[in-house]
Enzyme design. Structure first.
Site, PDB file in Angstrom:
ATOM      1  CB  CYS A  21      -0.983  -0.059   1.169  1.00  0.00           C
ATOM      2  SG  CYS A  21      -2.481   0.852   0.828  1.00  0.00           S
ATOM      3  CG  HIS A  47      -3.681  -3.646   3.088  1.00  0.00           C
ATOM      4  ND1 HIS A  47      -2.773  -3.158   4.001  1.00  0.00           N
ATOM      5  CD2 HIS A  47      -4.256  -2.566   2.524  1.00  0.00           C
ATOM      6  CE1 HIS A  47      -2.809  -1.837   3.997  1.00  0.00           C
ATOM      7  NE2 HIS A  47      -3.703  -1.449   3.123  1.00  0.00           N
ATOM      8  CD  GLU A  99      -1.320  -6.332   5.061  1.00  0.00           C
ATOM      9  OE1 GLU A  99      -1.056  -6.582   3.861  1.00  0.00           O
ATOM     10  OE2 GLU A  99      -1.559  -5.176   5.475  1.00  0.00           O
TER      11      GLU A  99
HETATM   12  N1  GLN Z   1      -2.021   6.601   2.902  1.00  0.00           N
HETATM   13  C1  GLN Z   1      -2.120   5.838   1.719  1.00  0.00           C
HETATM   14  C2  GLN Z   1      -3.484   5.950   1.072  1.00  0.00           C
HETATM   15  O1  GLN Z   1      -4.438   6.335   1.703  1.00  0.00           O
HETATM   16  C3  GLN Z   1      -1.793   4.380   1.982  1.00  0.00           C
HETATM   17  C4  GLN Z   1      -2.738   3.696   2.889  1.00  0.00           C
HETATM   18  C5  GLN Z   1      -2.239   2.384   3.393  1.00  0.00           C
HETATM   19  O2  GLN Z   1      -1.037   2.120   3.373  1.00  0.00           O
HETATM   20  N2  GLN Z   1      -3.120   1.567   3.915  1.00  0.00           N
HETATM   21  O3  GLN Z   1      -3.640   5.659  -0.083  1.00  0.00           O
END
Ligand code: GLN
Length: 549
Positions: free
Chosen positions: A382, A508, A510
């Site tokens: 992310c 994600h 994970e």
């Molecule tokens: N801050 C980034 C976004 O909102 C990444 C978010 C995250 O890593 N979950 O896109």
């Protein structure tokens, strides 16, 4: 209709109620029963999505896009099931529903009260998953500690359910602490007695008492607890500290917690527990053949719970690769161009973690550059993927101020920016791109190799995305956008072909790793780190040999 097991906690928090609940659920599932598990949390936030990880650890996201308590992650990892919005309910959500009904005039002029209106809504939600015949048993973990003011309506709801439903359909497992006083060389049962007494005062009497302890409970202690807490001796279950949470189901099996519950619920049809896969995993976990060291770069690295699912995914992926994964926390705020080599020394892989906000960003970008240039296996999740895009933009494409508009709204090269539909949103709770989305994978890519598939779904939790205006430029410069959402064209996976392992994902992975189904990307990443480590060791030993010759 399902039967219900409620798990309450006494004496203190952090006793591992989620793990005990998940372990019991695992055993019942392993005996062939259809089991699910849910959590009721006493706080007023409608969900934990708006909670700072410092307050509450990681926010776990389900397939259907619910932002939930991290215990749901344990449930999924143990049971290999998908939970949903329905599996996590907070006081905030209960009140929100009741207040909305009141505003709609549904209570027909009645005074709306905690009892019966709030407790009725709690009971309705407690039975929601169990109603449609999908499950034999629904386990419900009650957050908080017995005696807290805010848990009272939940306990009252359990009392009412115990009264309303047949006796053999509801039971309560109470988890307490039996402290060992080193000076006196004694285990103390008093806190357990008090906690059970407090629970009983609310009209709920536990059927089973699970005692967390550092020392084995001898028969005298068990009898004492049974006598003073008014339960059978075999309903006093010892829960010794374990070397890993994945051992707890086997400890509970040995203590016959599952059998006691089955007897109480009058369930007669069940088999021997099928735990072969689980035991195989545990064996590999306990006896690794080698070790790899992974640097975890993030903002909350000192806080284990903030990256719970990532750390557990490493455990799953390590076991399958037969290596111990040692995770070293690297604070990105202190990384500079001058010290990066020293800060990342000895690592076999680098994971740049998800996150929000500006703090520590420049250090992350420097670390990504180092991994890219040095051939160190890199995995960005992310925000970590977004950092890899920014780094490539700045250092390879020459877009010196490439940035995400999250950190710099005025950058002339917004390589990461917010989607149009996100820009209109003003509210914080539940408004990110959340939950499962499909992704098409380019054939022959690293992602394809890792997943062994060209179509996957993974879960999301973010607001910003790769800016497709730059797609051509990046691809011409050698970055491969190997995963995309077919409907929206949003970039989901980026990778670099001329590198041992360099991959970043907008989602994600994970969140879907379980004991029985480790996340492919983690498995691939640890495999690459293992190879990196072996090559490094071979190089060192050949250098040493040359020196000695
Ligand atoms: N801050 C980034 C976004 O909102 C990444 C978010 C995250 O890593 N979950 O896109």
């Amino acid at each position: 209709m399902a039967k219900y097991i409620f798990v309450t906690g006494g004496v203190t928090s952090s006793l591992g109620k989620g793990i005990i609940a998940a372990s019991l659920a695992k055993l019942l599932q392993a005996r062939g029963l259809r089991v699910t598990i849910q959590k009721f949390d006493p706080y007023i936030n409608v969900d934990p999505g708006t909670l700072n990880p410092y307050e509450h650890g990681e926010c776990f996201v389900t397939e259907d896009g619910a932002e939930t308590d991290l215990d749901l992650g344990h449930y999924e990892r143990f049971l290999n099931i998908h939970t949903s919005q329905k599996n996590n309910v907070t006081t905030g959500r209960i009140y929100q529903t009741v207040i909305n009904k009141e505003r709609a005039g549904d209570f027909l002029g009645k005074t709306v009260q905690v009892v019966p209106h709030i407790t009725d809504e709690i009971k309705r939600r407690m039975q929601l998953i169990g109603k449609d015949g999908q499950y034999d048993i629904v386990l419900t973990e009650l957050g908080g500690t017995v005696g807290d003011i805010e848990s009272l309506p939940f306990i009252e709801a359990v009392r009412q359910l115990q009264w309303e439903l047949p006796e053999e359909d509801v039971m309560v497992v109470h988890l307490t602490l039996v402290p060992y006083l080193r000076a006196a060389k004694e285990l103390k049962t008093k806190p357990t007695q008090h906690s059970v007494k407090m629970l009983s005062e609310t009209g709920v009497h536990p059927d089973v008492i699970v005692c967390r302890t550092e020392e084995p409970l001898n028969n005298d202690i068990k009898r004492k607890i049974a006598l003073f807490c008014n339960v059978k001796v075999d309903a006093v279950i010892e829960a010794m500290d374990a070397s890993t949470i994945y051992e707890v189901p086997l400890l509970m099996l040995r203590e016959k917690l599952d059998l006691y519950c089955l007897k109480k619920l009058n369930i007669k049809e069940f088999g021997e527990p099928h735990l072969d896969k689980w035991k195989l995993f545990l064996d590999k976990l306990k006896y690794p053949k080698a070790k790899v060291t992974i640097g975890l770069i993030g903002k909350y690295v000192e806080l284990q719970d903030a990256y719970k699912s990532i750390l557990e995914s490493f455990i799953h992926a390590g076991a399958i690769n037969e290596v111990k994964v040692q995770v070293v926390n690297v604070h990105s705020e202190f990384i500079t161009k001058e010290n990066v080599a020293e800060k990342l020394e000895g690592l076999d892989g680098l994971l740049v973690a998800p996150g929000f906000g500006l703090r520590g960003i420049e250090g992350k970008i420097i670390a990504v550059q180092y991994a890219r240039e040095q051939g160190l296996p890199f995995f960005g999740i992310c925000l970590g993927m977004q950092m890899a895009v920014i780094e490539y933009g700045r250092n390879v494409l020459g877009l010196t101020d490439a940035h995400s508009t999250e950190m710099d709204a005025n950058t002339s090269h917004a390589v990461i920016n917010m989607m149009e539909e996100q820009k209109k949103i003003k509210m914080m709770g539940g408004t990110m791109r959340l939950g499962a989305y499909p992704c098409d994978i380019v054939e022959g890519s690293l992602a394809h190799k890792v997943y062994g598939d060209v179509q996957i779904t993974e879960r999301h939790r973010h607001r910003y995305e790769f800016n497709n205006d730059y797609l051509d430029m990046y691809e011409k410069a050698g970055m491969v956008m190997s995963g995309k959402n077919a409907d929206t064209g949003l970039v989901e996976i980026i990778e670099l072909p001329n590198h041992p392992f360099f991959i970043g994902v907008q989602y994600h992975p994970e969140l879907k790793s379980t004991v029985e189904r480790p996340a492919p990307l983690f498995v691939g990443f640890i495999g690459a780190a293992k190879k990196y480590n072996e090559t490094k060791s071979a190089l060192i030993s050949s250098l040493l040999q040359r020196e000695m010759a």
